[in-house]
Design an enzyme around this catalytic site. Structure first.
Site, PDB file in Angstrom:
ATOM      1  N   ASP A  12       0.844  -1.202   0.000  1.00 47.81           N
ATOM      2  CA  ASP A  12       0.000   0.000   0.000  1.00 47.81           C
ATOM      3  C   ASP A  12       0.877   1.248   0.000  1.00 47.81           C
ATOM      4  OD1 ASP A  12      -2.352   1.408   0.038  1.00 47.81           O
ATOM      5  OD2 ASP A  12      -2.731   1.131   2.176  1.00 47.81           O
ATOM      6  N   TRP A  17       2.869   8.006  -2.044  1.00 51.57           N
ATOM      7  CA  TRP A  17       4.309   8.145  -2.298  1.00 51.57           C
ATOM      8  C   TRP A  17       4.536   9.039  -3.522  1.00 51.57           C
ATOM      9  CZ3 TRP A  17       7.312   6.737  -6.538  1.00 51.57           C
ATOM     10  CH2 TRP A  17       8.700   6.748  -6.353  1.00 51.57           C
ATOM     11  N   HIS A  29       2.429   3.589  -8.904  1.00 49.34           N
ATOM     12  CA  HIS A  29       2.108   2.182  -9.192  1.00 49.34           C
ATOM     13  C   HIS A  29       3.219   1.530 -10.014  1.00 49.34           C
ATOM     14  CE1 HIS A  29      -1.706   2.662  -7.348  1.00 49.34           C
ATOM     15  NE2 HIS A  29      -2.244   3.417  -8.294  1.00 49.34           N
ATOM     16  N   THR A  58     -11.223  -6.347  -4.939  1.00 49.69           N
ATOM     17  CA  THR A  58     -12.550  -6.276  -5.568  1.00 49.69           C
ATOM     18  C   THR A  58     -13.160  -4.887  -5.354  1.00 49.69           C
ATOM     19  OG1 THR A  58     -13.392  -7.347  -3.553  1.00 49.69           O
ATOM     20  CG2 THR A  58     -13.135  -8.746  -5.488  1.00 49.69           C
ATOM     21  N   LEU A 123      10.578 -19.841  -5.638  1.00 48.60           N
ATOM     22  CA  LEU A 123       9.577 -19.106  -4.858  1.00 48.60           C
ATOM     23  C   LEU A 123       8.161 -19.391  -5.353  1.00 48.60           C
ATOM     24  CD1 LEU A 123       9.167 -16.802  -2.665  1.00 48.60           C
ATOM     25  CD2 LEU A 123       9.040 -15.227  -4.615  1.00 48.60           C
ATOM     26  N   LEU A 187      -7.331  -4.750   7.205  1.00 47.31           N
ATOM     27  CA  LEU A 187      -7.084  -5.878   6.291  1.00 47.31           C
ATOM     28  C   LEU A 187      -7.577  -5.608   4.878  1.00 47.31           C
ATOM     29  CD1 LEU A 187      -7.818  -9.196   8.188  1.00 47.31           C
ATOM     30  CD2 LEU A 187      -5.638  -8.263   7.453  1.00 47.31           C
TER      31      LEU A 187
HETATM   32  C1  IPE Z   1      -5.750  -2.675  -0.458  1.00 50.18           C
HETATM   33  O1  IPE Z   1      -5.275  -1.367  -0.501  1.00 50.18           O
HETATM   34  C2  IPE Z   1      -5.684  -3.278  -1.806  1.00 50.18           C
HETATM   35  C3  IPE Z   1      -4.344  -3.398  -2.394  1.00 50.18           C
HETATM   36  C4  IPE Z   1      -3.213  -3.131  -1.797  1.00 50.18           C
HETATM   37  C5  IPE Z   1      -4.333  -3.889  -3.731  1.00 50.18           C
HETATM   38  P1  IPE Z   1      -6.237  -0.115  -0.621  1.00 50.18           P
HETATM   39  O2  IPE Z   1      -5.351   1.066  -0.534  1.00 50.18           O
HETATM   40  O3  IPE Z   1      -7.095  -0.217  -1.817  1.00 50.18           O
HETATM   41  O4  IPE Z   1      -7.137  -0.282   0.673  1.00 50.18           O
HETATM   42  P2  IPE Z   1      -8.120   0.733   1.374  1.00 50.18           P
HETATM   43  O5  IPE Z   1      -9.168   1.084   0.366  1.00 50.18           O
HETATM   44  O6  IPE Z   1      -7.298   1.934   1.754  1.00 50.18           O
HETATM   45  O7  IPE Z   1      -8.642  -0.006   2.555  1.00 50.18           O
HETATM   46  C1  IPE Z   2      -1.518   0.334  -3.355  1.00 54.19           C
HETATM   47  O1  IPE Z   2      -1.312   1.708  -3.370  1.00 54.19           O
HETATM   48  C2  IPE Z   2      -1.746  -0.229  -4.733  1.00 54.19           C
HETATM   49  C3  IPE Z   2      -3.157  -0.491  -5.076  1.00 54.19           C
HETATM   50  C4  IPE Z   2      -4.147  -0.514  -4.235  1.00 54.19           C
HETATM   51  C5  IPE Z   2      -3.441  -0.774  -6.456  1.00 54.19           C
HETATM   52  P1  IPE Z   2      -2.517   2.738  -3.298  1.00 54.19           P
HETATM   53  O2  IPE Z   2      -2.939   3.066  -4.690  1.00 54.19           O
HETATM   54  O3  IPE Z   2      -3.582   2.239  -2.417  1.00 54.19           O
HETATM   55  O4  IPE Z   2      -1.813   4.004  -2.678  1.00 54.19           O
HETATM   56  P2  IPE Z   2      -2.423   4.964  -1.565  1.00 54.19           P
HETATM   57  O5  IPE Z   2      -2.854   4.102  -0.432  1.00 54.19           O
HETATM   58  O6  IPE Z   2      -3.567   5.684  -2.192  1.00 54.19           O
HETATM   59  O7  IPE Z   2      -1.285   5.851  -1.210  1.00 54.19           O
HETATM   60 MG    MG Z   3      -4.061   2.455  -0.466  1.00 53.35          MG
END
Ligand code: IPE
Ligand code: IPE
Ligand code: MG
Length: 231
Positions: A12, A17, A29, A58, A123, A187
């Site tokens: 996340d 970042w 990303h 999802t 892995l 989670l």
């Molecule tokens: C969870 O992260 C999903 C992934 C890392 C792919 P999110 O950033 O989407 O989660 P929420 O919405 O903040 O809970």
């Molecule tokens: C995690 O980074 C990657 C995905 C959920 C696809 P985020 O896109 O959730 O990044 P933040 O949490 O908004 O910084």
């Molecule tokens: Mg996020």
């Protein structure tokens, strides 16, 4: 030091970042995907046998169409790169989640990735893409109920072990350690069944900055815990 056999990661913080650097979320990303390649190698070199990462939930379809599009483009590129990486590094890749909502060409590349790496002995790398734990459990129940109706399974034979076999993670041991980067303490619908006895580690470090040293720190912390299973 005890090395956890299976590490699951909620990677996340890509968006935040990038924003902190005055860059678009898609840049975060892309950097996050590059970092994943590096961490896969580091994890294996450290003795980790299973690595499971959350790439798209999802719920992530609720993001702006632009961001969803750019993520899907990234997954296309990433899947192609991963076919090569899996070959070079002997990784066995599995995909968790419901692929049917993904574009057909991406579904095909993912199927190629899984098929071409299935006999590899390095892995075990699980990527969760269009994954949600509740969705996984509902899909598992549908298959299980179908087997009951078809007379292939009797209700008395439904045990925890049997049910696990219907999940996307069938055959993969439960995670020993869960890491979530970037400061959120939830989670977000990740592996809720499988994480029942997993140790959790949260760090403020955003995913693109998460290095081997950070992984080592998480493992050190894991080692300082007194793992108990109800006893
Ligand atoms: C969870 O992260 C999903 C992934 C890392 C792919 P999110 O950033 O989407 O989660 P929420 O919405 O903040 O809970
Ligand atoms: C995690 O980074 C990657 C995905 C959920 C696809 P985020 O896109 O959730 O990044 P933040 O949490 O908004 O910084
Ligand atoms: Mg996020």
């Amino acid at each position: 030091m005890v090395i956890p056999q299976h590490v699951a990661i909620i990677l996340d913080g890509n968006g935040r970042w990038a924003k902190s650097k005055g860059m678009p979320r898609s840049y975060g990303h892309a950097k996050g995907a590059q970092n994943l390649e590096v961490i896969c190698e580091d994890a294996w070199n450290m003795g980790i046998k299973y690595l499971t990462v959350y790439l798209f939930s999802t719920e992530n379809w609720k993001r702006s169409p632009d961001e969803v599009d750019s993520l899907m483009r990234l997954f296309r590129r990433y899947t192609k790169t991963c076919i090569k990486t899996a070959r070079d590094n002997n990784m066995k890749v599995r995909v968790l989640g419901d692929p049917t909502a993904l574009a057909e060409d991406l579904q095909k590349s993912l199927a190629d990735l899984v098929e071409s790496s299935k006999d590899n002995t390095g892995l075990n790398f699980q990527i969760a893409l269009n994954y949600g734990s509740r969705d996984e459990i509902v899909r598992a129940i549908r298959r299980l109920a179908t087997d009951c109706v078809d007379g292939k399974l009797s209700i008395q034979d439904i045990t925890e072990e049997c049910f696990s076999g219907y999940l996307d993670t069938a055959g993969v041991p439960d995670p020993d350690l869960l890491i979530r980067t970037s400061g959120e303490l939830r989670l977000s619908n990740y592996l809720m069944w499988q994480l029942a006895y997993t140790e959790f580690y949260f760090t403020e470090v955003p995913w693109p900055d998460f290095t081997k040293e950070e992984l080592q720190k998480a493992i050190e912390k894991y080692n300082s815990r007194n793992r108990r299973y109800g006893a």
